[in-house]
Design a protein around this motif. Sequence first.
Motif, PDB file in Angstrom:
ATOM      1  N   GLY A 373       0.778  -1.239   0.000  1.00 55.78           N
ATOM      2  CA  GLY A 373       0.000   0.000   0.000  1.00 55.78           C
ATOM      3  C   GLY A 373       0.806   1.283   0.000  1.00 55.78           C
ATOM      4  N   MET A 374       2.146   1.211   0.022  1.00 50.05           N
ATOM      5  CA  MET A 374       2.980   2.418   0.046  1.00 50.05           C
ATOM      6  C   MET A 374       4.006   2.343  -1.085  1.00 50.05           C
ATOM      7  N   PHE A 375       4.493   3.531  -1.506  1.00 51.62           N
ATOM      8  CA  PHE A 375       5.553   3.557  -2.518  1.00 51.62           C
ATOM      9  C   PHE A 375       6.885   3.254  -1.838  1.00 51.62           C
ATOM     10  N   GLN A 376       7.179   1.960  -1.726  1.00 46.86           N
ATOM     11  CA  GLN A 376       8.421   1.491  -1.123  1.00 46.86           C
ATOM     12  C   GLN A 376       8.804   0.213  -1.851  1.00 46.86           C
ATOM     13  N   CYS A 377      10.073  -0.160  -1.789  1.00 46.84           N
ATOM     14  CA  CYS A 377      10.489  -1.369  -2.506  1.00 46.84           C
ATOM     15  C   CYS A 377      11.712  -1.958  -1.835  1.00 46.84           C
ATOM     16  N   GLY A 378      11.607  -3.231  -1.419  1.00 46.68           N
ATOM     17  CA  GLY A 378      12.728  -3.936  -0.819  1.00 46.68           C
ATOM     18  C   GLY A 378      12.658  -3.869   0.704  1.00 46.68           C
ATOM     19  N   PRO A 379      13.703  -4.401   1.353  1.00 49.27           N
ATOM     20  CA  PRO A 379      14.904  -5.011   0.775  1.00 49.27           C
ATOM     21  C   PRO A 379      14.633  -6.402   0.179  1.00 49.27           C
ATOM     22  N   ALA A 380      15.075  -6.572  -1.081  1.00 53.21           N
ATOM     23  CA  ALA A 380      14.926  -7.838  -1.800  1.00 53.21           C
ATOM     24  C   ALA A 380      16.309  -8.482  -1.919  1.00 53.21           C
ATOM     25  N   SER A 381      16.434  -9.691  -1.415  1.00 50.67           N
ATOM     26  CA  SER A 381      17.723 -10.387  -1.431  1.00 50.67           C
ATOM     27  C   SER A 381      18.179 -10.638  -2.867  1.00 50.67           C
ATOM     28  N   LEU A 382      19.429 -10.244  -3.185  1.00 53.11           N
ATOM     29  CA  LEU A 382      19.944 -10.476  -4.541  1.00 53.11           C
ATOM     30  C   LEU A 382      19.979 -11.966  -4.859  1.00 53.11           C
ATOM     31  N   GLU A 383      20.236 -12.782  -3.850  1.00 51.41           N
ATOM     32  CA  GLU A 383      20.267 -14.232  -4.077  1.00 51.41           C
ATOM     33  C   GLU A 383      18.876 -14.738  -4.469  1.00 51.41           C
ATOM     34  N   ALA A 384      17.831 -14.196  -3.805  1.00 50.11           N
ATOM     35  CA  ALA A 384      16.458 -14.607  -4.143  1.00 50.11           C
ATOM     36  C   ALA A 384      16.089 -14.137  -5.551  1.00 50.11           C
ATOM     37  N   ILE A 385      16.512 -12.922  -5.919  1.00 52.62           N
ATOM     38  CA  ILE A 385      16.240 -12.412  -7.276  1.00 52.62           C
ATOM     39  C   ILE A 385      16.919 -13.334  -8.297  1.00 52.62           C
ATOM     40  N   LYS A 386      18.160 -13.682  -8.019  1.00 50.25           N
ATOM     41  CA  LYS A 386      18.941 -14.492  -8.973  1.00 50.25           C
ATOM     42  C   LYS A 386      18.326 -15.875  -9.166  1.00 50.25           C
ATOM     43  N   GLN A 387      17.779 -16.463  -8.081  1.00 48.65           N
ATOM     44  CA  GLN A 387      17.223 -17.821  -8.173  1.00 48.65           C
ATOM     45  C   GLN A 387      15.727 -17.824  -8.513  1.00 48.65           C
ATOM     46  N   GLY A 388      15.111 -16.632  -8.623  1.00 50.78           N
ATOM     47  CA  GLY A 388      13.683 -16.583  -8.951  1.00 50.78           C
ATOM     48  C   GLY A 388      12.798 -17.030  -7.805  1.00 50.78           C
TER      49      GLY A 388
END
Length: 706
Positions: A373-388
């Motif tokens: 509900g807010m304009f915010q993003c992350g923290p998203a783990s780079l390892e999770a992004i890389k592995q989908g």
Amino acid sequence: MDPLLVDVVHFYPRENAQTHNTVKYESVNEEIPTTAIVRRGQPFNGVVRFTRPYDEENDMVQLLFTLGDKPQMDTQGSMFLRRDAVHDKHSWTAKILDVQDGTVSFEVSTPVTLPVGNWALRVITRLKNSTAREIYDFDQDLYILFNPWNADDQTYMEDCTLLQEYVLNDVGKVWVGPIKTTRGKPWFYGQFDAVVLPAVMFMLDQRAVMPFHQRGDPVKLTRVISRIVNSNDDAGVLVGRWDGQYEDGTAPSEWTGSVDILAQYLETQQEVPYGQCWVFAGVVTTICRALGIPSRVVSNLVSAHDANSSLTVDKYYTETMDELDFDPNNPTGADSIWNYHVWNDVWMARPDLPAGYGGWQAIDATPQETSSGMFQCGPASLEAIKQGVIGVGYDVEFMLASVNADLMRWRKDPDSETGYSMVDTNNFHIGRMVLTKKPFVFDPLGDEDREDITAQYKHREGTASERLALMNGVRYSERAKRYYAVASTLKNDIKFSLREIDTVPIGKDFRVTVDIQNDSEEGRNIKASLTATSVFYNGVKADPVKKVEGKIFVGPQKKEQISILVTAEDYLPKLVEYCNMKISAMAIVDETKQSWADDDDFQVLKPNITIKFNDDLVIGQPATAVLSFPNPLDRSLSGCEFRVTSSGIAGRTLRIAAPDAGPKGLVSAELPVQPNKLGKINFVATFKSVELKDITGAASVEVFEG
């Protein structure tokens, strides 16, 4: 005997700064510093002087540290001064080191999970077996920050040498521009400027309304920072704007660093106009490094904005292959492709996630989509992004699409069940390269300091691992499954290829060319169109520059080409900020209804500012810097102004007007400087005029003793 009265409390700002890696903060280097800046989980020294001698048998001295106006268990530390106090990483202690009459030296230890911020101190004195008390409130600032040098801190970085870059370096580069002409834009973070920590506290206290007890958790804190650096929900630091209309504020391209922005924010207590993605990212790095969270600025070249969570970027065309500027399947907003997009990585352990997802985490302060509900993003783990692995918090799916979505094109087709048939799919277009500044290197004029970190975000394009990671994400999304199901059924016998344009210096002509090859045994009639358009860097089209449409016959097994020449006169009046151009080509084969589309982005290149000094720089002595660059245009430049920022000169940011420059003439101005720091200092400059904007430059120079 009455309880002790406190005469003075002192926290040795300079001495503590040496052991706490806070020696660069301006406020601890003042002539008589009143602000102490230390790191959590590590002892720091203090002294208290009383109006009479301290009697160890009878005097009780209690230190009460508090954070915020309603201290709770997590936001206060209460302890008595004791000889036998034992340092413990989980609790507050105050150990007496020395007593000289009425002066007591002591050492305070803090928990390694302590909330960070500006702590208050109250000293309460009483006698044993008495209820009479005296209270003394310490009236100076005591900042306690994250401690990435401490192995027990959640922000700990094992390779501590890297903290010289990711916490202590106050100048950096942000890579901007399309893939073929991307260049490092120098940025002055200035996290040690005296205005920064007060501005960060104002931001967290007044605007973010973040509970004090959560401020020791870098996961929660960086998520809030990603929200509060944009003004969308909560009168945060910066107003984002992308339309070229900046007259009532500062154009994003004019900023040289973060300090002016944070100073204006603190002074006016209003959001600052205007920012774009690299400005948001520069300010985020300043805030994170000031608080002790390792941070870097990250640029993703050819960045997807997936507006409907399909893990694809979808472009739609009419039956005759004219591009639609909306998404028929997502009325609230179309997917878009930014030439480049800039966000941040922050470093931390992730005890809230399964093992293996700590380390670099992506956060993005540029308002694009809401999260919770807010304009915010992350923290998203780079390892999770890389592995989908899109199920782990926060916003991994959005970041996965940013770097690795497939580009799919669809043409209106009355015979298709969905109303659209697929033109083609491109697995390689999105996330061409992810860049950051290389540690310990600063190259003011070149790109020696560029580091390619694409492999930290995704497996190499086209490899089985990369496809598997993307399909891993697709598996969790019903919508993505439908899009990818169609992609496997295309067959074509004409090959089209849009020739890429590498570089075009401003004022020069360029040509758009498509090569066509007929692999079939029959002739083909092809309808084609070529377009050149000026675009904002976030992919929004500005003005059409030139368009040509026509028909061409290609014989069996033959090759042909179609092209248009775009002259400087065609594009110069239509250029928008940063001079980005998009060339688009579409074609449809009459006989087979095979359709094709492609586009390419490039930037019309501008010169850099050179900064030269007439003499060696000597501390405290006036000198002159000469700023110059050649005017690349066949017309005069008017309203010329340079803006220069440096950490080693008084005044922080200086503006100087430059005389009008004739066509192809030299633009030049002299800047008086008086260095106030020894060693290497950096200068970051921008230039604007009525006719030409967004010219940048930087220099590193040594300051010597007299």
